[in-house]
Design an enzyme around this catalytic site. Structure first.
Site, PDB file in Angstrom:
ATOM      1  CE  LYS A  37      -3.809  -2.507   2.148  1.00  0.00           C
ATOM      2  NZ  LYS A  37      -4.550  -2.889   3.359  1.00  0.00           N
ATOM      3  CD  GLN A  55      -3.556  -4.631   6.345  1.00  0.00           C
ATOM      4  OE1 GLN A  55      -3.604  -3.556   5.768  1.00  0.00           O
ATOM      5  NE2 GLN A  55      -4.052  -5.728   5.820  1.00  0.00           N
ATOM      6  CG  ASP A  61      -9.693  -0.323   5.244  1.00  0.00           C
ATOM      7  OD1 ASP A  61      -9.655  -0.736   4.074  1.00  0.00           O
ATOM      8  OD2 ASP A  61      -8.872  -0.643   6.118  1.00  0.00           O
TER       9      ASP A  61
HETATM   10  N1  GUN Z   1      -7.126  -7.176   5.961  1.00  0.00           N
HETATM   11  C1  GUN Z   1      -7.525  -7.866   4.871  1.00  0.00           C
HETATM   12  N2  GUN Z   1      -8.093  -7.041   3.979  1.00  0.00           N
HETATM   13  C2  GUN Z   1      -8.063  -5.804   4.520  1.00  0.00           C
HETATM   14  C3  GUN Z   1      -8.493  -4.530   4.074  1.00  0.00           C
HETATM   15  O1  GUN Z   1      -9.074  -4.346   3.003  1.00  0.00           O
HETATM   16  N3  GUN Z   1      -8.256  -3.499   4.932  1.00  0.00           N
HETATM   17  C4  GUN Z   1      -7.647  -3.675   6.117  1.00  0.00           C
HETATM   18  N4  GUN Z   1      -7.480  -2.605   6.891  1.00  0.00           N
HETATM   19  N5  GUN Z   1      -7.239  -4.831   6.564  1.00  0.00           N
HETATM   20  C5  GUN Z   1      -7.434  -5.898   5.757  1.00  0.00           C
END
Ligand code: GUN
Length: 295
Positions: A54, A98, A121
């Site tokens: 990211k 995350q 998110d």
């Molecule tokens: N863990 C797995 N997929 C995601 C996501 O799209 N966002 C976040 N923050 N954690 C994740």
């Protein structure tokens, strides 16, 4: 029939180029750039990889990114304190924690701390609540579900009146994508581990979204001829012929299903790249909203 392969990697690359151009134009005009904070708690290797990817994607399109990390044994107060600092930081327009968090932490309370204006998110209870209701607008839509909708749109799929079946009811994919499909006027069925006679349900689908995390579970005879199949699974399976010792497969038995479906996303190179592209797009959206609030 051999299915059209929906090339998520190429579509995501195109979207990243569009974002890059827009970020550059806004920088020129306002002397400011969007900023994203990705918060990592603990040392889950998969999470470390995702956060790194990211950060790199941000760099590529000119988005400023910070990656604060906290140790595995961080307290609830430490995590929430960090989020409050980021909420108050005018250079940050998106905050992503995350997941999964270490099990001693209260995930809902953590997500609740993120300012809804920075919730790129889309997991804040208010944003999810708005997504779940008719006629309400969340400030952000979760990235993977949004990426799936863009893939369907670019593949020219008509959702209105179609039968959509979603395998999996996770907070991150299955549940939110079901709402998006419903808002697009599909008739949606959500299947899960307790669903009886799963293949008979999936065979009804014009659009099948598989997000269960079980390698190659969806077989060729689970799919209606001509259906569109979106594979969200990313599963490692042993493969001694590879240097790494493993390869990635989806939740769909690709070689079988591509002979039945009209269109299918590959793994890797389907939904995965779209998730990050949508995160960048959400961050840009948060930035633009902040700019117009200043005016
Ligand atoms: N863990 C797995 N997929 C995601 C996501 O799209 N966002 C976040 N923050 N954690 C994740």
């Amino acid at each position: 029939m051999t299915a059209t392969i929906i090339d998520g990697k190429a579509i995501a690359a195109e979207i990243r180029q569009e974002i890059k151009a827009e970020v550059a134009a806004l920088k020129e005009k306002y002397r400011k750039v969007p900023g994203l904070a990705t918060v990592l708690v603990g040392d889950n290797p998969a999470s470390q990889t995702y956060v790194r990817m990211k950060g790199r994607a941000c760099e590529e399109v000119g988005i400023h990114s910070v990656r604060p990390t906290l140790p595995n044994d961080a307290t609830q107060e430490q995590v929430e304190g960090l989020i409050r600092e980021l909420n108050a930081d005018p250079e940050i327009h998106g905050i992503l924690v995350q997941l999964p968090l270490p099990s001693h932490l209260d995930e809902e309370a953590v997500l609740n701390t993120i300012s809804i204006e920075k919730d790129v998110d889309g997991f804040h209870p208010v944003n999810i609540g708005r997504l779940a209701m008719k006629g309400r607008e969340p400030l952000f839509v979760p990235c993977t579900p949004r990426g799936i909708m863009v893939l369907l749109e670019r593949a020219g799929v008509t959702l209105e009146g179609s039968r959509a079946v979603v395998l999996g009811r996770s907070n991150i994919v299955g549940m939110p994508v079901s709402f998006l499909l419903l808002h697009a006027n599909a008739t949606v069925t959500i299947c899960h581990s307790r669903t009886r006679d799963l293949p008979s349900v999936t065979r009804e689908a014009d659009v099948l979204v598989a997000a269960v995390g079980r390698p190659e579970m969806v077989r060729g005879d689970w799919v209606k001829p001509g259906a569109v199949v979106i594979d969200v699974g990313v599963n490692r399976v042993d493969d001694p012929s590879r240097k790494s010792g493993y390869r990635l497969v989806g939740d769909v038995a690709f070689n079988e299903v591509k002979e039945v479906a009209s269109a299918i996303t590959p793994v890797p190179g389907g939904v995965g790249p779209m998730t990050i592209a949508m995160l960048l797009q959400n961050t840009l959206q948060g930035f633009k909203r902040a700019l117009s609030a200043e005016k």
